[in-house]
Structure formats: structure tokens, C-alpha cells
Design an enzyme around this catalytic site. Structure first.
Site, short mmCIF file in Angstrom:
data_model
loop_
_atom_site.label_atom_id
_atom_site.label_comp_id
_atom_site.label_asym_id
_atom_site.label_seq_id
_atom_site.Cartn_x
_atom_site.Cartn_y
_atom_site.Cartn_z
N ARG A 123 76.75 -31.84 24.47
CA ARG A 123 77.96 -31.44 25.20
C ARG A 123 77.58 -30.80 26.54
O ARG A 123 78.23 -31.04 27.56
CB ARG A 123 78.82 -30.50 24.35
CG ARG A 123 78.20 -29.15 24.08
CD ARG A 123 79.09 -28.27 23.22
NE ARG A 123 79.22 -28.82 21.88
CZ ARG A 123 80.32 -28.70 21.15
NH1 ARG A 123 81.37 -28.07 21.62
NH2 ARG A 123 80.36 -29.20 19.94
N ASP A 150 78.26 -31.06 14.58
CA ASP A 150 79.60 -30.54 14.83
C ASP A 150 80.61 -31.24 13.93
O ASP A 150 80.40 -32.39 13.53
CB ASP A 150 79.99 -30.75 16.29
CG ASP A 150 79.18 -29.89 17.24
OD1 ASP A 150 78.67 -28.84 16.79
OD2 ASP A 150 79.03 -30.27 18.42
N TYR A 199 70.84 -39.84 19.80
CA TYR A 199 72.31 -39.83 19.72
C TYR A 199 72.91 -40.95 20.55
O TYR A 199 72.33 -41.39 21.55
CB TYR A 199 72.87 -38.51 20.27
CG TYR A 199 72.46 -37.28 19.51
CD1 TYR A 199 73.22 -36.80 18.44
CD2 TYR A 199 71.32 -36.57 19.87
CE1 TYR A 199 72.85 -35.65 17.76
CE2 TYR A 199 70.94 -35.42 19.19
CZ TYR A 199 71.71 -34.97 18.13
OH TYR A 199 71.34 -33.83 17.44
N ASP A 220 83.81 -30.21 24.77
CA ASP A 220 84.20 -31.49 24.19
C ASP A 220 85.72 -31.64 24.28
O ASP A 220 86.43 -30.70 24.62
CB ASP A 220 83.72 -31.63 22.73
CG ASP A 220 84.23 -30.51 21.83
OD1 ASP A 220 85.39 -30.11 21.96
OD2 ASP A 220 83.46 -30.04 20.98
#
Length: 278
Positions: free
Chosen positions: A171, A37, A65, A79
Site C-alpha cells: 500500500r 490484510d 504479490y 487502500d
């Protein structure tokens, strides 16, 4: 020119922007092995020239992550850069309580991709429907979470590290975590620290890669695929089958320390050429 660059993608840039800059710099075809993103940072593998043929095989099924989850708000994008669509009270949180919820996500489960994803439905990406104000029914997908660990806790916000299968949306994971904590939640930061065998410490900044690129050899990055070295690649260039009894679904033929073809298992004793890499 053929090459592989490992980039630590900066925030405020799309993956397409990164590839476009590299393409302008080196004047060659460019691709990458996994979209991040615009606000996300971290590992991004960029391939140039004929090495773009390697993209399907460099795209690992495992990614790691570091993320931040903000409790008490929900947005239309999942988000903090989206529009707030819901707010909820947050009860007192402890590390033990949060880790207990995180542990519930370990293993194989299903996840519904967000409407802001690039998944195509009837030839159109979901985020394109979202921009038109349309909501499309999206099928859930099977994902696997191998590791998830709380790393820090602040007021109404916590950081965690997670190792997941490809196609997992962090997310959405944040939103699901919020539900299990009896509130709402959204993702407030995302950093990819590992993709397959590529780790963050192997990556250059985009500026460094433009000015003094460190070119990565493909074979170490293809170590998840069995590699077979050949002295005479003629049969490969002619697209002939390879007969062997092995378990691996794919094999990579190597000639003079370079990958020259990927073969796919056709039956118990035969492999068929899937892609030439020369």
C-alpha cells in the site's frame, strides 16, 4: 496433531479468522507465517501443533504479490477501503511511462510503514494509535525490491507484479508510485502469489482445507536452511553443541525424515541449539 496447511486466503477475512476456523476444526494450537490484510487474498501458511515451533523458520524473507494501484485518490489507510483524504488530477498514462517509474523502485531502499500496520511502538500497535486519531513518528525501514513489472493498464488504474523482502508494505509502495507519477494513488487489490517456496498453486481454499486437508511436509518448506541428517539424535536432545566449519547461520537437524532441531552459528566452528522441534 502436527501439520502444515497452505491456504489461499479469501477476501473479507483476517488472518486471525482463518487460524480460528482451523483451530476449531482440528482442536489444536495454530499459528501462521505472515499476516495478510482482511481484503487481501493469496498464500498463507498455517501451522498446527508442534509445527508452530517452525514459524520463525518458515517465515520467508521473500514474497511475491500481484497488486492493483488506483491513481487520483489517496485514503487514510492507503487502500480503497479507507476514507478518501485527497484527490488529484491524473495525466495521460502509458505503459512505458508507468514501467519507467516502477523500475526506479528496484533494489534496496527505505520505506516508512503506514499507520495502519501492526508494528509496535512503545508496546502498542500502530493501527491502535491510528484508531485513537493519533499519529506516531515511525522510523523508516530498509526494504528490497527484486522485481517489479506492469501487467495491465486501465483508465486511472494499473496492475503490477512485485517481488519484495519481508516487511515491505505494498500500500505504501502504491502511494510512493503515485508521487513519482505526479499524482496521488492508493492500493485497490492485493494477492500474495508466493511466500518463500510456497506458491499459489500449492494452496487449497479454506473450505477444501477444512474438509479434505492436504498436509505439507516441513522439510521441503525449510529448504532455505541447510539440513543435516543424523542417525543418533541423542546429543541434540541433550542440547549439546555441534562442531563444524560452515558458512550457514542456521542448520536444521533431521532424524527419520523429520526436523528435530534448529541450531544457530555461535562462532567459526560451533553451532548452538536454538530450538528443539520435538
Amino acid at each position: 496433531m502436527n501439520g502444515i496447511l497452505c491456504i489461499n486466503k479469501p477476501a473479507n477475512m483476517t488472518s486471525f479468522d482463518v487460524c480460528a476456523k482451523i483451530k476449531r476444526q482440528f482442536k489444536v494450537k495454530v499459528g501462521h507465517t505472515g499476516t495478510l490484510d482482511p481484503m487481501a487474498t493469496g498464500v498463507m501458511v498455517v501451522v498446527l501443533g508442534n509445527h508452530t515451533k517452525l514459524v520463525p523458520y518458515l517465515t520467508s524473507n521473500k514474497k511475491t504479490y500481484r497488486a492493483t494501484c488506483r491513481l487520483g485518490i489517496k485514503t487514510d489507510t492507503g487502500d480503497v477501503w479507507g476514507k478518501v483524504i485527497e484527490e488529484a488530477a491524473v495525466s495521460t498514462m502509458t505503459e512505458k511511462k508507468i514501467q519507467g517509474v516502477l523500475d526506479q523502485f528496484l533494489g534496496t531502499t527505505s520505506q516508512t510503514p503506514p499507520m495502519v500496520s501492526a508494528i509496535k511502538v512503545d508496546g502498542k500497535k500502530l493501527y491502535e494509535y491510528a484508531r485513537e486519531g493519533k499519529t506516531i513518528e515511525v522510523k523508516s525501514r530498509t526494504i528490497t525490491i527484486d522485481y517489479i513489472q506492469l501487467t495491465s493498464l486501465q483508465e486511472n488504474e494499473f496492475d503490477f507484479e512485485v517481488s519484495v523482502s519481508a516487511g515491505t508494505y505494498i500500500r505504501t509502495l502504491c502511494e510512493d508510485i503515485g508521487e513519482r507519477l505526479n499524482t496521488v494513488a492508493t492500493m485497490s487489490s492485493l494477492n500474495r502469489t508466493k511466500s518463500g517456496s510456497v506458491t499459489l498453486d500449492m494452496c487449497q481454499t479454506l473450505q477444501e482445507a477444512m474438509e479434505k486437508p492436504h498436509w505439507h511436509q516441513p522439510l521441503p518448506l525449510l529448504k532455505e536452511i541447510r539440513q543435516i541428517e543424523v542417525d543418533d539424535p541423542t546429543f541434540i536432545y541433550h542440547g549439546k553443541r555441534y562442531h563444524a566449519t560452515m558458512e550457514e547461520p542456521l542448520i536444521c537437524f533431521v532424524y527419520q525424515n523429520q526436523p528435530i532441531a534448529i541450531y544457530k552459528k555461535e562462532n567459526e566452528t560451533t553451532y548452538k541449539s536454538e530450538r528443539g522441534l520435538w
